[in-house]
Design an enzyme around this catalytic site. Structure first.
Site, PDB file in Angstrom:
ATOM      1  CG  HIS A 165      43.337  39.480  37.845  1.00 15.98           C
ATOM      2  ND1 HIS A 165      43.993  40.563  37.272  1.00 15.98           N
ATOM      3  CD2 HIS A 165      44.087  38.391  37.514  1.00 15.98           C
ATOM      4  CE1 HIS A 165      45.059  40.141  36.634  1.00 15.98           C
ATOM      5  NE2 HIS A 165      45.136  38.822  36.760  1.00 15.98           N
ATOM      6  NE  ARG A 166      34.886  40.293  38.558  1.00 17.43           N
ATOM      7  CZ  ARG A 166      33.687  40.445  39.114  1.00 17.43           C
ATOM      8  NH1 ARG A 166      32.657  39.709  38.676  1.00 17.43           N
ATOM      9  NH2 ARG A 166      33.503  41.302  40.092  1.00 17.43           N
TER      10      ARG A 166
END
Length: 458
Positions: free
Chosen positions: A429-430
């Protein structure tokens, strides 16, 4: 003249291996490239050959012993005709080793303050020379502590008070770095982009330390509950444990599920099964999934990427190599099929069969275990509807699939039995947003449900 045989590079990010079998003995004549011993490393058993011809003078390790890259493992008495030719080889290593610590960082004369540019050049060069030992030098050397540790003694009350330029502030925002925790190396403690990159590097290195703490957890005396026996962790299991611990603790996972009708693909498998066999290939569902996955990575480059937080960059790969998780008696091994986008289904199936067999025999090479852009894990042969796989860093996504199942689907005026498969996409998700994750898995499902039209031109 004696020549020291050393452990060569064992693969991407591999620094240690375990000796599993010694093949040569003292006094034995040995040819160039003839194996001296075998080590278990990076999920494979690798033979270490002798770089020279001669007679084995001494074996320096034992079976079961752990060895490091560049560690001496044997001594070979060189043949007389080769002595002159090989004389340079053992001398090169000591010269390089002596050359490293030679420029001992003298404490800079502080009678007169040197120009700011001189200070800026000395500190990074000192750190770079000690980079292979950073975890140790960080605790014991002042330059590392001065640059990387939080300010602490004189904390800034507000971010606006921190002396930093626009570029440094922008990078700090992107990486989620609190500038008040960064020690500036410029005049007056000013923070620049390099300071932030070095701070992130240091934090990433320190983040691996907690994993050691798990070994210190006090265990009960299990013998009081019943009989037990102990067995040492294999090198493979240690590697898996370390990588999974890092992935789970450092990567924010998001899971996206999608149900796909694979009835047409199963029909294609049946239609071309004989041709697959004749070509020495395998018509498994994994073969079709790999082809579809490569096409999807072309359309969504952020999934075919890696994060370089130290430099504040995203590395977009222009090749499409896919890892395939293979279950072996010793643990999970992930060989890599290269350039999947350029291969036919028959070629993918043949390469998949070859690598899976080599993985089960623990005979895959380091090159065959490295370079994957994304991994596919298919547990359908074992069972289970779906599962949530853990990302294999430095990749940013992994696809997990389980067993196909039949469900009734209403078409026209009746229900028809259809074969379905549940996909689970795990992504970092980064780098990847939820909307992109949804688009990726929906597009992958569309390719699989219209495989012949999309990828075969039917």
């Amino acid at each position: 003249m004696l020549y020291e045989v050393r452990v060569p590079e064992l693969g991407e990010g591999v620094e240690e291996a375990q000796v599993v079998k010694i093949l040569a003995r003292t006094g034995q004549a040995i040819e160039k490239e003839e194996p001296i011993l075998e080590v278990e490393s990076n999920k494979a058993i690798l033979a270490i050959p002798s770089p020279v011809e001669g007679v084995v003078a001494e074996i320096l390790v034992q079976e079961g012993e752990s060895v490091q890259v560049d560690q001496a493992i044997a001594k070979v008495q060189l043949q007389s005709q080769e002595t002159g030719k090989k004389r340079e080889i053992p001398e090169t290593k000591p010269e390089r080793e002596v050359a490293e610590p030679a420029p001992k960082p003298k404490a800079p004369e502080t009678k007169m303050a040197p120009p700011p540019s001189a200070l800026e050049e000395k500190q990074p060069s000192s750190l770079s020379k000690h980079r292979p030992q950073e975890p140790k030098t960080f605790k014991s050397t002042k330059p590392a502590a001065r640059i990387f540790t939080p300010v602490g003694d004189e904390p800034y009350q507000s971010l606006s008070d921190v002396p930093a330029g626009p570029a440094a502030r922008k990078l700090a925002r992107e990486l989620g770095v609190d500038l008040r925790q960064v020690r500036g190396t410029k005049r007056g403690g000013r923070i620049d982009v390099e300071d932030i990159k070095n701070y992130v590097k240091n934090r990433l290195q320190l983040s691996s330390v907690p994993s050691q703490g798990s070994r210190e957890i006090a265990l009960p005396n299990f013998e009081q509950f019943g009989p037990v026996h102990r067995a040492p962790l294999s090198s493979l299991r240690k590697t898996i444990a370390q990588r999974m611990n890092y992935a789970w603790s450092q990567i924010p996972h998001v899971y996206q599920f999608h149900e796909v009708d694979v009835s047409d693909i199963l029909a294609l498998k049946e239609k071309y099964s004989e041709e697959f066999k004749q070509r020495g290939s395998t018509a498994s569902l994994t073969t079709f999934l790999l082809k579809a996955l490569a096409q999807c990575l072309k359309e969504f480059p952020q999934f075919n990427a890696s994060l370089d937080l130290a430099k504040g960059e995203v590395i977009y790969k222009e090749y499409f190599h896919l890892g395939v998780a293979v279950d072996t008696k010793d643990g999970l091994i992930v060989p890599v099929i290269r350039d999947v986008d350029q291969l036919t289904l028959f070629e993918i199936g043949a390469r998949l069969r070859e690598l899976a067999e080599k993985a089960r025999q623990r005979r895959v090479s380091p090159d065959e275990l490295s370079g994957a852009c994304m991994t596919l894990s298919n547990l359908g042969g074992i069972g289970g509807t779906f599962f949530t796989p853990i990302i294999n860093p430095p990749e940013v996504a992994i696809l997990g699939v389980g067993r196909t199942y039949i469900k009734p689907v209403y078409q026209g005026n009746s229900f028809q039995p259809k074969h379905y498969l549940t996909l689970c996409l795990s992504y970092d998700h980064r780098l990847i947003d939820g909307a992109d994750g949804a688009r990726f898995i929906v597009r992958l499902g569309d390719i699989l449900e219209n495989f012949e039209r999309t990828l075969l031109g039917g």
